[in-house]
Scaffold this motif. Structure first.
Motif, PDB file in Angstrom:
ATOM      1  N   CYS A  84      30.532  36.084  49.232  1.00 12.60           N
ATOM      2  CA  CYS A  84      31.215  36.788  48.155  1.00 12.60           C
ATOM      3  C   CYS A  84      30.487  36.520  46.838  1.00 12.60           C
ATOM      4  CB  CYS A  84      32.659  36.315  48.062  1.00 12.60           C
ATOM      5  SG  CYS A  84      33.568  37.034  46.672  1.00 12.60           S
ATOM      6  N   TYR A  85      30.224  37.584  46.071  1.00 16.18           N
ATOM      7  CA  TYR A  85      29.572  37.431  44.770  1.00 16.18           C
ATOM      8  C   TYR A  85      30.394  36.540  43.834  1.00 16.18           C
ATOM      9  CZ  TYR A  85      26.193  41.235  45.504  1.00 16.18           C
ATOM     10  OH  TYR A  85      25.170  42.010  45.958  1.00 16.18           O
ATOM     11  N   GLY A  86      31.699  36.611  43.932  1.00 14.33           N
ATOM     12  CA  GLY A  86      32.553  35.884  43.000  1.00 14.33           C
ATOM     13  C   GLY A  86      32.760  34.422  43.339  1.00 14.33           C
ATOM     14  N   CYS A  87      32.956  34.119  44.637  1.00 10.14           N
ATOM     15  CA  CYS A  87      33.324  32.745  44.988  1.00 10.14           C
ATOM     16  C   CYS A  87      32.360  32.058  45.940  1.00 10.14           C
ATOM     17  CB  CYS A  87      34.733  32.711  45.565  1.00 10.14           C
ATOM     18  SG  CYS A  87      34.890  33.512  47.182  1.00 10.14           S
ATOM     19  N   GLY A  88      31.526  32.823  46.635  1.00 11.55           N
ATOM     20  CA  GLY A  88      30.566  32.219  47.549  1.00 11.55           C
ATOM     21  C   GLY A  88      31.074  31.985  48.954  1.00 11.55           C
ATOM     22  N   ARG A  89      32.323  32.380  49.224  1.00 11.76           N
ATOM     23  CA  ARG A  89      32.844  32.204  50.580  1.00 11.76           C
ATOM     24  C   ARG A  89      32.355  33.336  51.484  1.00 11.76           C
ATOM     25  NH1 ARG A  89      39.148  31.945  49.726  1.00 11.76           N
ATOM     26  NH2 ARG A  89      38.575  33.552  48.205  1.00 11.76           N
ATOM     27  N   THR A  90      32.378  33.080  52.794  1.00 16.69           N
ATOM     28  CA  THR A  90      32.069  34.102  53.782  1.00 16.69           C
ATOM     29  C   THR A  90      33.356  34.866  54.118  1.00 16.69           C
ATOM     30  OG1 THR A  90      32.547  32.651  55.649  1.00 16.69           O
ATOM     31  CG2 THR A  90      30.253  32.668  54.819  1.00 16.69           C
TER      32      THR A  90
ATOM     33  N   ILE B  41      37.776  34.301  41.904  1.00 17.58           N
ATOM     34  CA  ILE B  41      37.791  34.687  40.490  1.00 17.58           C
ATOM     35  C   ILE B  41      38.004  36.196  40.357  1.00 17.58           C
ATOM     36  CG2 ILE B  41      36.396  32.717  39.750  1.00 17.58           C
ATOM     37  CD1 ILE B  41      34.036  34.775  39.491  1.00 17.58           C
ATOM     38  N   ALA B  42      38.509  36.822  41.433  1.00 13.53           N
ATOM     39  CA  ALA B  42      38.827  38.250  41.464  1.00 13.53           C
ATOM     40  C   ALA B  42      37.595  39.130  41.299  1.00 13.53           C
ATOM     41  CB  ALA B  42      39.904  38.586  40.438  1.00 13.53           C
ATOM     42  N   VAL B  43      36.451  38.678  41.814  1.00 15.68           N
ATOM     43  CA  VAL B  43      35.241  39.495  41.924  1.00 15.68           C
ATOM     44  C   VAL B  43      34.953  39.518  43.419  1.00 15.68           C
ATOM     45  CG1 VAL B  43      32.791  39.678  41.346  1.00 15.68           C
ATOM     46  CG2 VAL B  43      34.398  38.729  39.673  1.00 15.68           C
ATOM     47  N   CYS B  44      35.648  40.395  44.115  1.00 12.10           N
ATOM     48  CA  CYS B  44      35.671  40.362  45.577  1.00 12.10           C
ATOM     49  C   CYS B  44      34.734  41.404  46.178  1.00 12.10           C
ATOM     50  CB  CYS B  44      37.092  40.571  46.074  1.00 12.10           C
ATOM     51  SG  CYS B  44      38.258  39.386  45.357  1.00 12.10           S
TER      52      CYS B  44
END
Length: 74
Positions: free
Chosen positions: A20-26, A8-11
């Motif tokens: 990641c704060y935006g997507c939760g991926r590592t 969501i472009a919150v990287c």
């Protein structure tokens, strides 16, 4: 061809959770994302909201798809 993505472009990576704060991926998932099979990406995406909730992170709302000019006029 587009790749499924939770971005969501919150990287920014949360230093406590390494997510990641935006997507939760590592970071390793983000780095491998373009080379993953679609089924692997979809499986990871299905678990991201719970992963973020378990880590005490706010789960962002998905971005809405923007209409293109042709969509808006049809």
């Amino acid at each position: 061809m587009s790749i499924e993505t939770p971005c969501i472009a919150v990287c920014m990576i949360n230093p406590q959770t390494d997510l990641c704060y935006g997507c939760g991926r590592t970071m390793p998932e983000i780095a491998r994302w373009p080379r993953m099979a679609s089924s692997e990406r979809l499986a990871i995406m299905a678990g991201l909201p719970q992963r973020m909730a378990d880590a005490g992170m706010e789960v962002p709302k998905p971005r809405q798809k923007r209409l293109s000019r042709t969509d808006a006029t049809s």
